[in-house]
Scaffold this active site. Structure first.
Site, mmCIF file in Angstrom:
data_model
loop_
_atom_site.group_PDB
_atom_site.id
_atom_site.type_symbol
_atom_site.label_atom_id
_atom_site.label_comp_id
_atom_site.label_asym_id
_atom_site.label_seq_id
_atom_site.Cartn_x
_atom_site.Cartn_y
_atom_site.Cartn_z
ATOM 1 N N GLY A 69 0.817 -1.219 0.000
ATOM 2 C CA GLY A 69 0.000 0.000 0.000
ATOM 3 C C GLY A 69 0.846 1.263 0.000
ATOM 4 O O GLY A 69 0.518 2.240 -0.682
ATOM 5 N N THR A 70 1.924 1.264 0.759
ATOM 6 C CA THR A 70 2.768 2.455 0.845
ATOM 7 C C THR A 70 3.360 2.789 -0.522
ATOM 8 O O THR A 70 3.334 3.956 -0.958
ATOM 9 C CB THR A 70 3.900 2.218 1.879
ATOM 10 O OG1 THR A 70 3.293 1.932 3.139
ATOM 11 C CG2 THR A 70 4.818 3.417 2.001
ATOM 12 N N ASN A 147 -8.349 3.958 8.559
ATOM 13 C CA ASN A 147 -7.746 2.835 9.280
ATOM 14 C C ASN A 147 -7.989 2.868 10.787
ATOM 15 O O ASN A 147 -7.988 1.838 11.438
ATOM 16 C CB ASN A 147 -6.241 2.759 8.998
ATOM 17 C CG ASN A 147 -5.550 4.092 9.125
ATOM 18 O OD1 ASN A 147 -5.924 5.062 8.487
ATOM 19 N ND2 ASN A 147 -4.546 4.144 9.981
ATOM 20 N N GLN A 175 -7.752 0.071 3.446
ATOM 21 C CA GLN A 175 -8.584 -0.440 4.549
ATOM 22 C C GLN A 175 -10.011 -0.746 4.107
ATOM 23 O O GLN A 175 -10.847 -1.092 4.950
ATOM 24 C CB GLN A 175 -8.609 0.569 5.700
ATOM 25 C CG GLN A 175 -7.289 0.701 6.423
ATOM 26 C CD GLN A 175 -6.918 -0.523 7.271
ATOM 27 O OE1 GLN A 175 -7.739 -1.408 7.508
ATOM 28 N NE2 GLN A 175 -5.681 -0.568 7.718
ATOM 29 N N SER A 195 -3.585 -3.167 -0.668
ATOM 30 C CA SER A 195 -2.501 -3.893 0.007
ATOM 31 C C SER A 195 -3.024 -5.262 0.430
ATOM 32 O O SER A 195 -4.038 -5.351 1.122
ATOM 33 C CB SER A 195 -2.045 -3.102 1.226
ATOM 34 O OG SER A 195 -1.110 -3.853 1.960
ATOM 35 N N HIS A 197 -1.989 -7.596 2.559
ATOM 36 C CA HIS A 197 -1.971 -8.124 3.938
ATOM 37 C C HIS A 197 -3.115 -7.610 4.815
ATOM 38 O O HIS A 197 -3.295 -8.076 5.936
ATOM 39 C CB HIS A 197 -0.610 -7.882 4.605
ATOM 40 C CG HIS A 197 -0.340 -6.482 5.064
ATOM 41 N ND1 HIS A 197 -0.439 -6.122 6.384
ATOM 42 C CD2 HIS A 197 0.049 -5.365 4.408
ATOM 43 C CE1 HIS A 197 -0.105 -4.847 6.518
ATOM 44 N NE2 HIS A 197 0.195 -4.359 5.331
ATOM 45 N N THR A 233 11.820 -7.630 -10.745
ATOM 46 C CA THR A 233 11.190 -8.944 -10.904
ATOM 47 C C THR A 233 10.021 -9.062 -9.937
ATOM 48 O O THR A 233 10.156 -8.768 -8.753
ATOM 49 C CB THR A 233 12.228 -10.059 -10.618
ATOM 50 O OG1 THR A 233 13.334 -9.840 -11.482
ATOM 51 C CG2 THR A 233 11.646 -11.441 -10.845
ATOM 52 N N CYS A 320 1.449 1.848 12.409
ATOM 53 C CA CYS A 320 2.623 2.557 11.894
ATOM 54 C C CYS A 320 2.985 3.740 12.784
ATOM 55 O O CYS A 320 4.104 4.235 12.750
ATOM 56 C CB CYS A 320 2.363 3.046 10.486
ATOM 57 S SG CYS A 320 1.741 1.752 9.439
HETATM 58 N N1 PLP Z 1 -2.966 3.060 3.790
HETATM 59 C C1 PLP Z 1 -3.711 2.705 4.837
HETATM 60 C C2 PLP Z 1 -5.062 3.334 5.034
HETATM 61 C C3 PLP Z 1 -3.239 1.760 5.742
HETATM 62 O O1 PLP Z 1 -3.985 1.414 6.801
HETATM 63 C C4 PLP Z 1 -1.958 1.183 5.529
HETATM 64 C C5 PLP Z 1 -1.390 0.223 6.490
HETATM 65 O O2 PLP Z 1 -1.561 0.328 7.688
HETATM 66 C C6 PLP Z 1 -1.223 1.596 4.411
HETATM 67 C C7 PLP Z 1 -1.763 2.531 3.563
HETATM 68 C C8 PLP Z 1 0.130 1.030 4.133
HETATM 69 O O3 PLP Z 1 0.035 -0.242 3.537
HETATM 70 P P1 PLP Z 1 1.290 -1.233 3.551
HETATM 71 O O4 PLP Z 1 1.430 -1.738 4.952
HETATM 72 O O5 PLP Z 1 0.911 -2.327 2.595
HETATM 73 O O6 PLP Z 1 2.474 -0.477 3.073
#
Ligand code: PLP
Length: 375
Positions: A69-70, A147, A175, A195, A197, A233, A320
């Site tokens: 996601g990041t 989130n 989310q 994302s 996970h 890759t 985070c």
């Molecule tokens: N965006 C939101 C709303 C999230 O909750 C998160 C993860 O907590 C992310 C982005 C980041 O995703 P990733 O952990 O896959 O980098």
């Protein structure tokens, strides 16, 4: 251990681990190789791409795989604003740090960020858009589900506004995926981050939807993978896992939503026996797995730590942000100080049971009473 922190991350579903396993050893080919081993890996990649596209109503050609996601957020925002006409990004006060920090890091390059405010219900006020977004706005980025509170944001309204003014849009749906129905066409957004996970897929793999016709350059340079938009890759086992997670999420969506809604209701009913609580989640406008709730006179860290010692995993906000940082989301909502430092996030998953939430609620009630009695 009772795990109630599914917005931080989720366990990989067993069937999805089974789907991934062959690609670590037997099916180890590089999807860019022209021989049979490569072709088989490439085929698995394309199958996963179809699954991701199906989950959000896009087409496979509109999906690129990323490292999570990041990275998807960084790609959409950094390259999105560079390709746009203006030097101003409009986002919201309640975005994840993967959006907020990305915007901040563009400031030395002369790019300004303007923030849509959020109401006391945790929902971004889109009616302020006309005041903020002007000639110089090159990108609007607003999340689909928050989130920390689970609040669902008015993304369609924002995208409608932007489209009428030719402003590109991005949506962080990390989310929301797997927790609510998503249709990128209906929402009308140009880019969307996902994302794996967060919905029972593996960590370190994600996707970016880029609507056909939207032109943005690569974030990472190197090989010609992912239609030259993401060099490197591909993480084939991870991507296969993400595809399987999308299939599973689609299949289980109704069951997931009613199961989580039922558990959340039980939790809330039980916790409501406590006095001096505050519900920070808009119950009628949120993904059903998230409950953000404050207990006056009880520091969030103290509660989270004591619950951890009793085998319960919950969180005081975004994983985070760590344990001690004040929540910028609750602050933006105007949550008063007596609840700002005393709120926790409980986030449910399909594997949680009624017994899990009853035991958790009983332990929360007991722990809150103990902490309050210390004063
Ligand atoms: N965006 C939101 C709303 C999230 O909750 C998160 C993860 O907590 C992310 C982005 C980041 O995703 P990733 O952990 O896959 O980098």
């Amino acid at each position: 251990m009772i795990y109630l922190d599914h917005n931080a991350t989720t366990p990989c579903a067993p069937e999805l681990v089974d789907a991934m396993m062959p690609f670590f050893s037997g099916g180890f080919g590089n999807p860019s190789s022209p021989h049979r081993a490569g072709r088989e890996a490439a085929k698995a990649l394309e199958k996963a791409r179809e699954s991701v596209a199906r989950l959000i109503g896009g087409t496979p050609e509109e999906i690129i795989f990323t490292g999570g996601g990041t990275e998807s957020n960084n790609h959409a925002i950094v390259r999105g604003i560079e390709s746009g006409r203006g030097n101003q990004i409009v986002t919201s006060e309640i975005e994840h740090s993967a959006v907020l920090s990305t915007c901040k890091n563009l400031h030395p390059r002369g790019i300004r960020t303007l923030y849509l405010p959020c109401g006391g219900d945790g929902i971004v006020r889109a009616d302020n858009l006309a005041d903020l977004a002007g000639e110089n706005t090159g990108l609007i980025s607003v999340m689909l589900a928050n989130n920390e509170t689970g609040a669902i944001q008015p993304v369609k309204e924002i995208a409608d506004f932007a489209r009428a003014r030719n402003i590109p849009t991005h949506c962080d749906a990390v989310q929301a995926a797997g927790k609510m129905r998503i249709d990128v066409r209906e929402l009308g957004i140009d880019m969307m981050s996902l994302s794996a996970h967060k919905f029972n897929g593996p960590k370190g793999v994600g996707a970016l939807f880029i609507r056909r016709g939207v032109k943005i350059p690569a974030l990472l340079f190197g090989g010609s993978q992912e239609r030259r938009l993401r060099a490197g890759t591909e993480n084939v086992p991870g991507i296969v896992g993400m595809g399987a997670a999308c299939d599973l999420a689609e299949k289980n969506l109704d069951e997931y939503r009613s199961h989580c809604a039922d558990l959340r209701r039980r939790l809330l009913d039980h916790l409501s026996t406590l006095e001096r609580i505050r519900i920070n989640t808009p119950m009628d406008a949120s993904v059903p797995n998230t409950l953000n709730i404050g207990f006056e006179g009880v520091a969030s860290e103290a509660l989270v730590t004591r619950l951890d010692m009793r085998g319960i995993c919950v969180s005081s906000g975004s994983a985070c942000a760590g344990l001690t940082k004040t929540s910028h989301v609750l602050k933006a909502m105007g949550v008063p100080d007596n609840f700002l430092y005393s709120s926790i996030r409980i986030s449910l998953g399909l594997s949680n049971t009624a017994d899990d939430v009853e035991r958790t609620a009983a332990l929360i009630v007991q722990t809150v009473r103990e902490i309050r009695a210390l004063k």
